[in-house]
Design an enzyme around this catalytic site. Structure first.
Site, PDB file in Angstrom:
ATOM      1  N   SER A  65       6.553  11.353 -29.644  1.00  0.00           N
ATOM      2  CA  SER A  65       5.170  11.310 -29.150  1.00  0.00           C
ATOM      3  C   SER A  65       5.013  11.988 -27.802  1.00  0.00           C
ATOM      4  O   SER A  65       3.964  12.573 -27.521  1.00  0.00           O
ATOM      5  CB  SER A  65       4.697   9.867 -29.072  1.00  0.00           C
ATOM      6  OG  SER A  65       4.513   9.345 -30.381  1.00  0.00           O
ATOM      7  N   PHE A  66       6.065  11.909 -26.968  1.00  0.00           N
ATOM      8  CA  PHE A  66       5.935  12.560 -25.656  1.00  0.00           C
ATOM      9  C   PHE A  66       5.748  14.061 -25.805  1.00  0.00           C
ATOM     10  O   PHE A  66       5.030  14.693 -25.017  1.00  0.00           O
ATOM     11  CB  PHE A  66       7.156  12.267 -24.773  1.00  0.00           C
ATOM     12  CG  PHE A  66       6.934  12.577 -23.327  1.00  0.00           C
ATOM     13  CD1 PHE A  66       7.332  13.798 -22.808  1.00  0.00           C
ATOM     14  CD2 PHE A  66       6.293  11.677 -22.490  1.00  0.00           C
ATOM     15  CE1 PHE A  66       7.112  14.114 -21.482  1.00  0.00           C
ATOM     16  CE2 PHE A  66       6.070  11.973 -21.156  1.00  0.00           C
ATOM     17  CZ  PHE A  66       6.481  13.196 -20.646  1.00  0.00           C
ATOM     18  N   SER A  90       3.592   7.491 -33.316  1.00  0.00           N
ATOM     19  CA  SER A  90       3.782   6.047 -33.447  1.00  0.00           C
ATOM     20  C   SER A  90       4.834   5.617 -32.442  1.00  0.00           C
ATOM     21  O   SER A  90       6.005   5.991 -32.576  1.00  0.00           O
ATOM     22  CB  SER A  90       4.252   5.714 -34.871  1.00  0.00           C
ATOM     23  OG  SER A  90       4.734   4.369 -34.932  1.00  0.00           O
ATOM     24  N   ILE A  92       6.751   2.439 -30.804  1.00  0.00           N
ATOM     25  CA  ILE A  92       7.001   1.014 -31.070  1.00  0.00           C
ATOM     26  C   ILE A  92       7.900   0.453 -29.980  1.00  0.00           C
ATOM     27  O   ILE A  92       8.926   1.044 -29.648  1.00  0.00           O
ATOM     28  CB  ILE A  92       7.629   0.825 -32.461  1.00  0.00           C
ATOM     29  CG1 ILE A  92       6.653   1.301 -33.540  1.00  0.00           C
ATOM     30  CG2 ILE A  92       8.006  -0.647 -32.675  1.00  0.00           C
ATOM     31  CD1 ILE A  92       7.191   1.225 -34.951  1.00  0.00           C
ATOM     32  N   THR A  96      13.482  -2.010 -23.704  1.00  0.00           N
ATOM     33  CA  THR A  96      13.344  -1.593 -22.303  1.00  0.00           C
ATOM     34  C   THR A  96      11.905  -1.186 -21.997  1.00  0.00           C
ATOM     35  O   THR A  96      11.030  -1.229 -22.858  1.00  0.00           O
ATOM     36  CB  THR A  96      14.259  -0.382 -22.027  1.00  0.00           C
ATOM     37  OG1 THR A  96      13.714   0.770 -22.705  1.00  0.00           O
ATOM     38  CG2 THR A  96      15.680  -0.647 -22.497  1.00  0.00           C
ATOM     39  N   HIS A  98      10.928   1.714 -21.568  1.00  0.00           N
ATOM     40  CA  HIS A  98      10.668   3.091 -22.020  1.00  0.00           C
ATOM     41  C   HIS A  98       9.344   3.179 -22.778  1.00  0.00           C
ATOM     42  O   HIS A  98       8.585   4.135 -22.652  1.00  0.00           O
ATOM     43  CB  HIS A  98      11.819   3.564 -22.912  1.00  0.00           C
ATOM     44  CG  HIS A  98      11.819   5.037 -23.108  1.00  0.00           C
ATOM     45  ND1 HIS A  98      11.853   5.623 -24.345  1.00  0.00           N
ATOM     46  CD2 HIS A  98      11.785   6.045 -22.222  1.00  0.00           C
ATOM     47  CE1 HIS A  98      11.833   6.934 -24.204  1.00  0.00           C
ATOM     48  NE2 HIS A  98      11.810   7.232 -22.939  1.00  0.00           N
ATOM     49  N   PHE A 123      -6.699  11.351 -29.794  1.00  0.00           N
ATOM     50  CA  PHE A 123      -5.535  10.498 -29.539  1.00  0.00           C
ATOM     51  C   PHE A 123      -5.301   9.575 -30.745  1.00  0.00           C
ATOM     52  O   PHE A 123      -5.875   8.495 -30.831  1.00  0.00           O
ATOM     53  CB  PHE A 123      -5.798   9.667 -28.270  1.00  0.00           C
ATOM     54  CG  PHE A 123      -4.640   8.842 -27.806  1.00  0.00           C
ATOM     55  CD1 PHE A 123      -4.646   7.460 -27.947  1.00  0.00           C
ATOM     56  CD2 PHE A 123      -3.541   9.429 -27.218  1.00  0.00           C
ATOM     57  CE1 PHE A 123      -3.582   6.677 -27.510  1.00  0.00           C
ATOM     58  CE2 PHE A 123      -2.463   8.663 -26.777  1.00  0.00           C
ATOM     59  CZ  PHE A 123      -2.491   7.285 -26.928  1.00  0.00           C
TER      60      PHE A 123
HETATM   61  N1  LIG Z   1      10.752   5.318 -28.811  1.00  0.00           N
HETATM   62  C1  LIG Z   1       9.834   6.229 -29.304  1.00  0.00           C
HETATM   63  C2  LIG Z   1       9.805   7.553 -28.891  1.00  0.00           C
HETATM   64  N2  LIG Z   1      10.689   8.000 -27.962  1.00  0.00           N
HETATM   65  C3  LIG Z   1      10.962   9.420 -27.789  1.00  0.00           C
HETATM   66  C4  LIG Z   1       9.959  10.124 -26.876  1.00  0.00           C
HETATM   67  O1  LIG Z   1       8.679  10.263 -27.489  1.00  0.00           O
HETATM   68  C5  LIG Z   1      10.467  11.533 -26.564  1.00  0.00           C
HETATM   69  O2  LIG Z   1      10.629  12.244 -27.775  1.00  0.00           O
HETATM   70  C6  LIG Z   1      11.804  11.491 -25.833  1.00  0.00           C
HETATM   71  O3  LIG Z   1      11.674  10.681 -24.692  1.00  0.00           O
HETATM   72  C7  LIG Z   1      12.266  12.899 -25.427  1.00  0.00           C
HETATM   73  O4  LIG Z   1      11.296  13.502 -24.600  1.00  0.00           O
HETATM   74  N3  LIG Z   1       8.889   8.405 -29.387  1.00  0.00           N
HETATM   75  C8  LIG Z   1       7.969   7.976 -30.322  1.00  0.00           C
HETATM   76  O5  LIG Z   1       7.136   8.767 -30.780  1.00  0.00           O
HETATM   77  N4  LIG Z   1       7.982   6.677 -30.730  1.00  0.00           N
HETATM   78  C9  LIG Z   1       8.892   5.779 -30.256  1.00  0.00           C
HETATM   79  O6  LIG Z   1       8.859   4.580 -30.653  1.00  0.00           O
HETATM   80  C1  LIG Z   2       9.245   3.571 -27.105  1.00  0.00           C
HETATM   81  C2  LIG Z   2      10.712   3.716 -27.001  1.00  0.00           C
HETATM   82  O1  LIG Z   2      11.244   4.670 -26.448  1.00  0.00           O
HETATM   83  C3  LIG Z   2      11.540   2.552 -27.465  1.00  0.00           C
HETATM   84  O2  LIG Z   2      11.324   2.383 -28.832  1.00  0.00           O
HETATM   85  C4  LIG Z   2      13.016   2.793 -27.201  1.00  0.00           C
HETATM   86  O3  LIG Z   2      13.675   1.568 -27.473  1.00  0.00           O
HETATM   87  P1  LIG Z   2      14.498   0.841 -26.286  1.00  0.00           P
HETATM   88  O4  LIG Z   2      13.483   0.475 -25.213  1.00  0.00           O
HETATM   89  O5  LIG Z   2      15.110  -0.387 -26.942  1.00  0.00           O
HETATM   90  O6  LIG Z   2      15.537   1.806 -25.781  1.00  0.00           O
END
Ligand SMILES: Nc1c(NC[C@H](O)[C@H](O)[C@H](O)CO)[nH]c(=O)[nH]c1=O
Ligand SMILES: CC(=O)[C@@H](O)COP(=O)(O)O
Length: 165
Positions: A65-66, A90, A92, A96, A98, A123
């Site tokens: 998503s980023f 999506s 989730i 952490t 993050h 969005f």
């Molecule tokens: N944890 C989820 C992510 N994490 C990855 C980030 O979006 C990104 O691709 C990474 O940090 C590299 O820049 N992305 C989602 O779309 N959904 C998640 O649950």
């Molecule tokens: C949104 C995220 O990056 C997340 O799902 C990553 O999982 P965690 O916080 O357990 O490393």
């Protein structure tokens, strides 16, 4: 809860303009692809149901998503004839913080694109506490946010078109 008691797939077709002349980009995140593919199907079917032609829909995939921020920016730069772009993701929650940073970053980044560029970017990013919430909102009991996003994209494309003069 805003979605509880409502259905994301329900809308008044009489309030949606025919979109036969409009062109749409859709950028889809591959993270949680079981969810994002459902969102894409909802958006694609809603666009078609309101007159959009197959050849007027362009799809790109991004890793997460980023990356929707750069993917949507680049799509707008690449295809100068688009009337709107839908960003599908999506996110989730995990263990952490993050989740917080990804959600905040993507929402702010998509907002910035709507300010910096002249193409509406919709969005369509689910930000859920667990997989069940995501399932419920991508074709499950609460409907499909992709449908909602497609309707928003059509309405914003029409608003932009009417404001062009
Ligand atoms: N944890 C989820 C992510 N994490 C990855 C980030 O979006 C990104 O691709 C990474 O940090 C590299 O820049 N992305 C989602 O779309 N959904 C998640 O649950
Ligand atoms: C949104 C995220 O990056 C997340 O799902 C990553 O999982 P965690 O916080 O357990 O490393």
């Amino acid at each position: 809860m805003a979605t509880e008691g409502n259905n994301l797939s329900e809308y008044d077709k009489n309030k949606v303009p025919n979109a036969k002349e409009f062109r749409f980009g859709i950028v889809v995140s591959e993270w949680n692809e079981n969810i994002t593919e459902g969102l894409f199907q909802g958006a694609y079917e809603a666009l078609k149901a309101n007159g959009v032609l197959d050849q007027s829909i362009w799809r790109w995939n991004v890793p997460g998503s980023f990356e929707l921020i750069y993917g949507c920016k680049k799509m707008v730069e690449t295809y100068d004839m688009l009337d709107a772009v839908i960003a599908i993701g999506s996110v989730i929650e995990g263990e952490t913080k993050h989740f917080d940073f990804v959600c905040q970053g993507v929402s702010q980044g998509i907002k910035d694109l709507n300010v910096q560029q002249d193409i509406p970017v919709i969005f369509c990013v689910l930000t859920d506490q667990n997989m069940q919430q995501a399932i419920d909102r991508s074709g499950g009991k609460h409907g499909n946010k992709g449908t909602e996003a497609a309707v928003a994209a059509i309405k914003m494309a029409k608003l932009r078109w009417d404001a062009r003069l």
